[in-house]
Every structure is written in structure tokens, then in C-alpha cells.
Scaffold this motif. Sequence first.
Motif, short mmCIF file in Angstrom:
data_model
loop_
_atom_site.label_atom_id
_atom_site.label_comp_id
_atom_site.label_asym_id
_atom_site.label_seq_id
_atom_site.Cartn_x
_atom_site.Cartn_y
_atom_site.Cartn_z
N PRO A 89 45.23 41.99 49.40
CA PRO A 89 43.92 42.45 48.92
C PRO A 89 43.93 42.71 47.42
O PRO A 89 44.94 43.07 46.84
CB PRO A 89 43.70 43.74 49.72
N GLY A 90 42.76 42.55 46.82
CA GLY A 90 42.63 42.81 45.40
C GLY A 90 41.19 42.69 44.94
O GLY A 90 40.26 42.66 45.74
N VAL A 91 41.02 42.63 43.63
CA VAL A 91 39.69 42.52 43.01
C VAL A 91 39.75 41.42 41.96
O VAL A 91 40.70 41.36 41.16
CB VAL A 91 39.29 43.85 42.36
N THR A 92 38.75 40.56 41.95
CA THR A 92 38.65 39.51 40.93
C THR A 92 37.57 39.91 39.92
O THR A 92 36.44 40.23 40.29
CB THR A 92 38.29 38.15 41.56
N VAL A 93 37.96 39.89 38.65
CA VAL A 93 37.06 40.36 37.58
C VAL A 93 36.95 39.30 36.49
O VAL A 93 37.95 38.66 36.11
CB VAL A 93 37.59 41.67 36.96
N ARG A 94 35.74 39.08 36.01
CA ARG A 94 35.53 38.21 34.86
C ARG A 94 35.22 39.09 33.64
O ARG A 94 34.20 39.77 33.60
CB ARG A 94 34.38 37.23 35.09
N VAL A 95 36.16 39.09 32.70
CA VAL A 95 36.06 39.98 31.53
C VAL A 95 35.54 39.20 30.33
O VAL A 95 36.01 38.09 30.04
CB VAL A 95 37.44 40.58 31.19
N SER A 96 34.57 39.79 29.65
CA SER A 96 34.02 39.18 28.43
C SER A 96 33.84 40.25 27.37
O SER A 96 33.83 41.46 27.67
CB SER A 96 32.69 38.48 28.72
N PRO A 117 33.65 36.62 41.11
CA PRO A 117 34.23 37.70 40.30
C PRO A 117 33.18 38.74 39.90
O PRO A 117 32.00 38.44 39.76
CB PRO A 117 34.75 36.94 39.06
N VAL A 118 33.65 39.96 39.73
CA VAL A 118 32.81 41.04 39.24
C VAL A 118 32.74 40.94 37.72
O VAL A 118 33.76 40.73 37.05
CB VAL A 118 33.39 42.41 39.66
#
Length: 420
Positions: free
Chosen positions: A302-309, A409-410
Motif C-alpha cells: 500500500p501507498g500513495v501516488t502524488v504528482r508534485v509541481s 495521482p493526488v
Amino acid sequence: MTETFWIAATVLIILALAFVLYPVLFHSSAARERADFRNQNLMAYRSRMKELDAEYEAGILGDDNYRQLKEELAGAMLDDVPDETVMGPALSGRKSAIAVGLVAILLVPVATYFLYQEWGAMDDVEQLITMQAMGQTDSARQNQMAELTDQLREKLEASPDNPDGWAMLGQSYMRLERYQAAASAFRRLSEYAPNENARAVALGLAAQAQFFRSQGAMTAEVRAAIEAARELNPDEVNALGLLGIYAFSQENYREAIKYWERIVAVAPDHPQLASIQGGIQEAYGRLGETPPSFETAEAEGPGVTVRVSLSEAFRDQVPADTVLFVFARGQGGAGGPPLAITRLTAGALPAEVRLDDSKSMSPEAKISSAEAVMVTARLSRSGNAIAQPGDWQGSLEVPAEVSDDAGEPVELVIDQQLTQ
């Protein structure tokens, strides 16, 4: 917890007394059973004699048959009815039963209490209950967490030979940002660790807590803890990691590479291996050298996918080689070490990042243990993971759900600059 235990114990004692007292109070004596058997035989004899007399008077039986049957009946009577046994002087059965019952009522509860005090494990049970309750506070009511942590500390002080308890206490203090207390708990853990390597790990964790307390400064206390850990195990990974972080913050990149590459060599399964490898690559980049290539760690569970800008307002202000940290903490927010962390550079933005157990900082604090997390991205001017004025940062407004499915992604935007 103690009251509940003794209520349950009392119920069990009552059941035990019932098993003891029932046969004593309600069991018929052998003499009484013999008397009942004799009376039944006498009644049967008399009934049969009446039948013989009736048959003789009615003329059914002759004189010889009548006498013969009476003699046979009398003989059977003598065989079936035992002689009276003379009993010696003794208490009656009822009095004996009462005496036994009183002794049992007094002896069983008292013996139970004192034997449990001697051989029982109430302290261990209470420690376990408190530890389990603490494990259920990730939703993060900090005051409840602090109360449970203090309860665990009190129980450990009373019964200290519990390495798992000291380890949990130290990690809990880290989450509460009570770093001095965490360091103390890890030092106590080192006293009860089963071997030298485990003691070295405990002292390395104590050094880590002191390092957080000093906000990344290499104080005398931090150095003493690192030296104590490495005296037992020169390759203790927590101590090596701190030395690498401090060397990097002092722009001593060659020294940082030496410490971090040693971690990769001695702990290829380190839970934070991806972040360590990222630090090595960044240090080589700062030296103007080509970094080594590493195999990317596969996602774990399990985890979290994040799109960082990065916000448009800061794009012209942030150098491409600025270190970027993306990390997740429990829903409580600010307290303690991250559950997962990865390291990039500003030049990689926008970037999609997967935070899972392959990027955890320690086996005791993994993102898979949380249902949802708060994610933060920070661009560090100094390259230090600890926030400094002037760093750029962004955080999610609401917790992100931890799941096996990467999904969409978040979105996370770095949109503020820290002033303090």
C-alpha cells in the motif's frame, strides 16, 4: 484493566468453589445408601410374605409348598439385607461437609491471590494492553496519544525488562516530537536489548532523536550517541545515515557519499534505500561528477501516488539543483518522523512520486500501517531534511487514502515559502 481482571478472576474462583462444594454438600453418604437399600429389601420381603399368606388362605398353595416358599424367602432375605455395621464416633456427614466447604471458601480465593502475585504477569498484560491501544491512535488525537505514552512509560518503569515496550515508547515520543524523552527511551532499550547489534541499533535511534531535537545540529550529545553506537557496530545504519546527512548539510559531499554508500553496501534491504541512493546521486551531482546508477526499488504494498509541481510564482526563484523532499506523515500532521520519504531535485518537477514501504524510514513506522496520510513536498535550500526559513513547501489540504491501487495521482503544489 486491573478491576476487569479481578472481576473475571472472582467469577472463575466461584466456579471452582462450585465444583468443590457441590459433591461435598449434596453427595449421599455410603451408610445412608446402605440403609436405603436395606429398607427397600425389607419392604419387598413383607410384600411377598403377604402374597404367600393370601395364596395359602385361598387354597392355591398347599402346606408343604407354603412352608418351602417361606423358608426360601427368608433365606433370600438374609442374603440381601447386610448386617448392621457399628460406626465409630465421628462427625455427622453434614457437619463434615460444612467444615470442608468453609475451608475451601477461605483457602481457594486466598491461595489464588497470593499465587498470582508470585507467578502472575499482570505488569506484562497491562503493558501489552497499553501498547495495543497506542497502536490504534493513528487518527491522531495528540492528547490521547500523550496520555497513553505516559501510561506505558509508568508501566515500563515498574517492570522494565521489555525491549518491545521501550522500542514502542521511543517511537511514540518521536511522533509526539518529544525528542529528549525518545532518546531516553531508546537508551533504556539499549540496556535490555538481547545482543550487541540490537544495542547498537537502539543507540543509533537515540542519536537520531537527539539530532531531531537539535534541528540537525551535531551537538555533543548527538556525537556521543553516534560514537557509542558505532563502538558496538561500526556499520550501524542510523548512525551512518546521520553522519551522511550532517556532512551533506556542511557541503562535505565526498564524506556524505562515503557514509551513504556504506549503508547501501551493508544494508541492501534498508527500508529507505531509495532515498539514500537519491542522496548519493545528488551529492555526486554537487561535485560535478557522474553519479552511479542504481536499480529503482520496486513499489511495496500500500501507498500513495502524488504528482508534485511548483507554483508559477516560484519557478524563476528555485535553482534546478535544489533538493526536493516528498514525505508522508500520519493524519495527525506535524509530529515525528515521516512514514515514507523520497528525495529528488527541483529540476525533476513536475514529478510523479509513489510513497510506499520501500521508502519508509524505519521498520516500526511504515505507510502501510496507516489508513490515510498527509503528504508534504519541500524544496530545501540547504539540502537538509529539516525545514529552514526560505525553503519552499506545499502540503495536501486533506489526507490522502493509502491503498494498493496506484490509481490517479493526488495533485500537490509547492505554493508557499517558509518564513520561520
